[in-house]
Each structure stands twice: as C-alpha cells, then as structure tokens.
Design an enzyme around this catalytic site. Structure first.
Site, mmCIF file in Angstrom:
data_model
loop_
_atom_site.group_PDB
_atom_site.id
_atom_site.type_symbol
_atom_site.label_atom_id
_atom_site.label_comp_id
_atom_site.label_asym_id
_atom_site.label_seq_id
_atom_site.Cartn_x
_atom_site.Cartn_y
_atom_site.Cartn_z
ATOM 1 N N TYR A 65 0.832 -1.199 0.000
ATOM 2 C CA TYR A 65 0.000 0.000 0.000
ATOM 3 C C TYR A 65 0.868 1.251 0.000
ATOM 4 O O TYR A 65 1.801 1.391 0.779
ATOM 5 C CB TYR A 65 -0.924 0.024 1.223
ATOM 6 C CG TYR A 65 -1.570 1.377 1.423
ATOM 7 C CD1 TYR A 65 -2.578 1.808 0.568
ATOM 8 C CD2 TYR A 65 -1.148 2.239 2.432
ATOM 9 C CE1 TYR A 65 -3.163 3.057 0.723
ATOM 10 C CE2 TYR A 65 -1.711 3.492 2.599
ATOM 11 C CZ TYR A 65 -2.714 3.893 1.730
ATOM 12 O OH TYR A 65 -3.278 5.133 1.876
ATOM 13 N N GLY A 72 -5.129 5.845 0.048
ATOM 14 C CA GLY A 72 -6.478 5.916 0.578
ATOM 15 C C GLY A 72 -7.430 5.034 -0.193
ATOM 16 O O GLY A 72 -7.167 3.847 -0.443
ATOM 17 N N HIS A 95 -1.219 17.121 -1.652
ATOM 18 C CA HIS A 95 -1.629 17.532 -0.305
ATOM 19 C C HIS A 95 -1.184 18.955 0.034
ATOM 20 O O HIS A 95 -1.384 19.406 1.173
ATOM 21 C CB HIS A 95 -1.080 16.561 0.743
ATOM 22 C CG HIS A 95 -1.969 15.373 0.966
ATOM 23 N ND1 HIS A 95 -3.163 15.461 1.634
ATOM 24 C CD2 HIS A 95 -1.832 14.082 0.587
ATOM 25 C CE1 HIS A 95 -3.735 14.270 1.666
ATOM 26 N NE2 HIS A 95 -2.956 13.416 1.043
ATOM 27 N N ASN A 207 1.975 10.328 6.855
ATOM 28 C CA ASN A 207 0.858 9.542 7.368
ATOM 29 C C ASN A 207 1.051 9.246 8.850
ATOM 30 O O ASN A 207 1.192 8.108 9.263
ATOM 31 C CB ASN A 207 0.755 8.244 6.557
ATOM 32 C CG ASN A 207 -0.576 7.551 6.755
ATOM 33 O OD1 ASN A 207 -1.492 8.115 7.333
ATOM 34 N ND2 ASN A 207 -0.674 6.326 6.272
ATOM 35 N N ARG A 291 -12.738 29.857 47.786
ATOM 36 C CA ARG A 291 -12.755 28.665 48.629
ATOM 37 C C ARG A 291 -12.561 27.374 47.834
ATOM 38 O O ARG A 291 -11.923 26.431 48.305
ATOM 39 C CB ARG A 291 -14.099 28.629 49.376
ATOM 40 C CG ARG A 291 -14.211 27.509 50.356
ATOM 41 C CD ARG A 291 -15.449 27.523 51.234
ATOM 42 N NE ARG A 291 -16.550 28.352 50.830
ATOM 43 C CZ ARG A 291 -17.836 27.956 50.836
ATOM 44 N NH1 ARG A 291 -18.134 26.714 51.175
ATOM 45 N NH2 ARG A 291 -18.795 28.775 50.514
#
Length: 520
Positions: A65, A72, A95, A207, A291
C-alpha cells in the site's frame, strides 16, 4: 501566529534514536535545542533494513500500500514499477492545500522533532539519510512554513506534514533566519541537495500524528505552568479580599485526597503562610471562586499524569501506515495514524484550562465590585479625592477578561465528536486530533490573557491594601512578595487612567516565557 525564531540560544542537545523522548525534550527542541541522531553502525543498519526490505518487495513485484498502489480509497489502483519512484512526490504535491495561519517556528520545530522521533523507531521503511536530513534542518533552524488547517487527524496529519516532505525535496517555502523563502533557494545557499524520496518515504513522512502530538507537547508545557500561576493568583486574590486562609488547611484537604488538588491547596496555603499566620475573613466562608479554587485548578493538576501518558506514548510510537518490519520482513497494514488519544487529551485539557479562565474571571469580578471586595475602591482604581470620579481603574480590563473567558468556554466543545466521513468514505471515522490541539492552544492563549489581567489586578489590590495600612508588606510570604515585586516593576500603581494593552501583552509574553517565578 508568531513566526519568530526561538528567542534565546539553547545549548541543550537532545538525542534521538534508541531512546524514549519526553515532551519536555520536544519543548526544548522547539525552543532551539540541537538534535543528535544516533550514529551507531548497528542502529544505522537497523534503519536501513526497512528501506532495503521495501526495495526487495519492489524487485519481487510485491504489492505494498502506498508504494505500488495509490493512496487511501485509491489503494486498489496499481502503480507500475516505472512510476513508483514518482508516487511520493505526487503525494506531497496534491496535499499542498493547507490553509490558515502558518505555524510558528517553535511549533514547526516541534513537528519536525515528533516526526523524526517516530521515524527513528525504525518501523517505517525509510532510509537513514532521510532521518539525517531532518536532523540537519533542525540544527540549521530551517523549518517548513506549515499552514495550521487541513488535517482531520486520520489518516494522520497528511496535509500539514506534506509541507515537511516538500521542503526535503526542495519545494514550497521554509522559514529561515526570520524570513519566509523558497525551500530550494535556502537549500542551495546551505549547499544541501534536495532529496529524492524513496518509495515509502513520502507516506512515512506524512501519514502520522506528528503535528497534533507536537502541539500537544507545547500545550502540556503551557498548561503545567498555568496551573501553578493560577494558584499564586488565587493566593493574591485571597489577600486582596481579606480572605480566610483556613479554606486551604491541610487537615481539611486530607479528607479529600486527590493528589493534584492537595498540591494546589498546599501551594496556596504556603503562599498565605497559613500555618504560622492563619488569616480570617469577615465572612465565615469565602465565595466559591476563592474557597473552591484548589478543587478547580486541581482538576488540571490531577489530569496531568494521564495527559502526559497519552502524549508521550504517542510521541514514542511508530504511527504511520503500513508498518514495516525490516528484520522480520513483514508489512503490517493498520491504523496507527489515528490520533484518538491526542484528540481526547486535548479535548480534556482545554476543558480543564477553560475552567481556570472562568475561575480567575470570577475572582476578578469580586475584587472589582465594591459590594464584594471588602472595602477596596471600585474597579481597583487608586485615584483619590476629586480625581476619583473620572478614573475607572481596571473596569475595561475586567470586560476584556469576561470576553476572553467566554471565548475560551465556547471552545470547550470536544472536537473529537465531530468526526466526518471523507475521502470516498475510506476515512469514514476520523479523530480531529489536530483541531482539538489547535483549540486547546487557543484556550490556553485566552486563559493566559485572563491570567495576565488577574495578576496585574491582584498586584494592584495588594498594593492598595498596603497603602491603606490594612496589610503589612513584611507579613507577605517571600513567594508572594517576589511576585508582587516582579509585577510592580513592570506596572506603576494605576492611579490615572491609561491604556493597558502594551502592559497586558508584555505580561502575557512573560507568562508564556515562564518568567514569573511561581514554580516551587
């Protein structure tokens, strides 16, 4: 965001490879520390095994892959062996669509450090040469100009990390010596040849979770300091309001033993010198914002151990896909790019931090209002006599504090629940970790602004008590006296109205640089 270089030289050297990196070391690199990649021959060989294994699969025409397939949803598209060497370049190029502000130089350095550390684990199939180049760029302080928007946090921080991949091959822009310039121009100036990415290297660079993890490291560092600063401000608020130090007594907190909450109560108790000189209030019980301050700040203090665990485990993980086992010769396809742990950590942190903004906002409201501030002038103005009606002290600052707090609280909606199915429904459940981290940094910025205003206001309040003879300066603990001195050195008593923007910005900067000595 500020794109200035790290402000001061950092002589620290952080070693990467065959060791666990702490988030403090990432912060050190962000602030200018040098990086030293492990140079041992057997480590270099260990890294190279993964790259050679990828080469052998290509030679055998195996299917991997992102190496011999598209990315993807395009994983079913086979890529010819004559094109596999172009595939990483195409990944980085398509990208290149980030938007928004550019990450600051420290943030970009942190991103580079996180990606280098993940790749240095040796399960990504990259060459040692690639690791060396990231090391070199860090040490030369050449960083990618990374837009902050465009990542859904799975399949990792693809778009922002493409800007790191791009500068390695001589494309897009870098920040160098305070200027944004074309990467190829700076590489040529430094006599560095652009890399040619090997078949798995584009995917390995992009990735993963390096951007969200880097921002998480920086966020944790700031939140840790803010926790201590808010405790000091609370002690000063108690003094300003003539509060009751018994609310922080050790016996009281022993029966509700959250460690962080008890630590915060201890800090406040020590600042008030409760054991030697307990202070009583005109009220039996102070209002909740005084407080209950340890119970509110203490949530962040008690969350820190698990936040650190989440961040540092991610930091020291191989978080790309596929994982390459060069020694056992396995390719393992999975989802380690998923940023769910960082998303949860950042959503949790921004919630706890925004609650501190809300706490300080309520303290500020008390000291400004004559109905609640136990005899102090309205809006903490030091004006007297006939000048009093035209002076308004911290009135507008308190309005600003309300605005900053409201914005911080608005951002506490968890980003991680806004998963969007994308990329042809391949990425059908995503983490939104990077958006969560960016939200958290914005909440920190707003809360630091609230902290700056509160620090100035409480300093003014204590000085007014001293001027009125209601508080003796020599009764202050050394810790509170030191903070009072440091803040007063920057800020004259507010008697006549004057613009306070520059003072507020300077005070915020000092908080972010950890210059106020509130750590014990």
């Amino acid at each position: 965001m500020n794109n200035a270089n790290p402000s001061t030289p950092n002589e620290e050297i952080v070693h990467v490879g065959r060791r666990i990196l702490s988030l403090e070391q990432v912060v050190a690199i962000a602030e200018g520390a040098s990086v030293s990649l492990c140079k041992e021959a057997d480590y270099r060989e260990y890294i190279q095994k993964g790259a050679r294994f990828i080469d052998s699969l290509l030679h055998e025409e195996g299917v991997v892959y992102g190496v011999t397939t598209g990315y993807g949803d395009s994983c079913t598209v086979n890529v010819g062996l004559d094109l596999v060497h172009e595939l990483p370049l195409h990944l980085s190029r398509f990208h290149g669509c980030g938007m928004g502000e550019i990450l600051s130089v420290p943030q970009a350095r942190a991103v580079m450090a996180c990606r280098l550390n993940s790749l240095a684990i040796g399960k990504s199939g990259v060459s040692y040469e690639l690791l060396e180049r990231i090391e070199t760029l860090l040490n030369l302080n050449v960083v990618p100009a990374i837009p902050e928007e465009g990542s859904v946090g799975a399949s990792g921080d693809l778009t922002p990390l493409s800007y790191l991949a791009a500068i390695l091959v001589g494309e897009r822009d870098v920040i160098y010596q305070g200027q944004r310039r074309p990467a190829i121009e700076v590489l040529q100036q430094l006599d560095l040849a652009p890399l040619k990415l090997r078949p798995k290297e584009g995917l390995a660079l992009m990735n993963g979770t390096a951007v969200m993890t880097a921002l998480a490291c920086l966020a944790y560092h700031r939140a840790d300091y803010l926790c201590r600063l808010a405790s000091r401000i609370t002690a000063m608020a108690s003094l300003t309001l003539k509060g009751n130090s018994n609310h922080f007594d050790e016996l009281l907190f022993a029966v509700k033993p959250h460690p962080g909450q008890n630590q915060v109560a201890s800090w406040i108790r020590e600042d008030l010198n409760h054991h030697e000189h307990p202070r009583n209030s005109d009220r039996l019980q102070d209002r909740y914002s005084i407080r209950c301050a340890p119970h509110i700040i203490g949530v962040l203090a008690d969350a820190q151990p698990f936040l650190r665990q989440f961040i540092e485990t991610e930091l020291n993980s191989a978080n790309d896909n596929p994982i390459v086992d060069g020694e056992g010769e396995h390719i393992l396809h999975g989802g380690h790019f998923y940023g769910g742990h960082i998303a949860f950590a950042m959503d949790a942190m921004k919630n706890a931090v925004a609650n501190i903004a809300d706490l300080l906002d309520r303290q500020m409201a008390l000291v400004m209002d004559t109905k609640f501030n136990n005899g102090l002038p309205a809006n903490l103005s030091a004006a007297r006599g006939e000048r009093r009606p035209i002076n308004h002290g911290f009135k507008a600052v308190q309005i600003g504090v309300s605005a900053w707090t409201a914005e911080a609280l608005k951002l506490t909606m968890p980003a991680s629940v806004f998963s969007r199915s994308t990329e042809c429904h391949n990425q059908d459940k995503v983490s939104m970790g990077t958006i969560a981290a960016r939200d958290c940094l914005r909440v920190l910025q707003l809360t630091e602004q609230v902290g700056a205003a509160s620090l100035l206001a409480m300093t003014q309040g204590i000085r007014l008590r001293i001027i009125a003879g209601e508080l003796q300066q020599d009764s202050l603990t050394a810790s509170v006296a030191q903070t009072l001195h440091q803040v007063s050195a920057d800020c004259d008593l507010l008697t006549e109205d004057r613009p306070l923007e520059a003072l507020l910005r300077n005070t915020v900067a000092k908080i972010q640089q950890r210059q106020w000595e509130v750590c014990r």
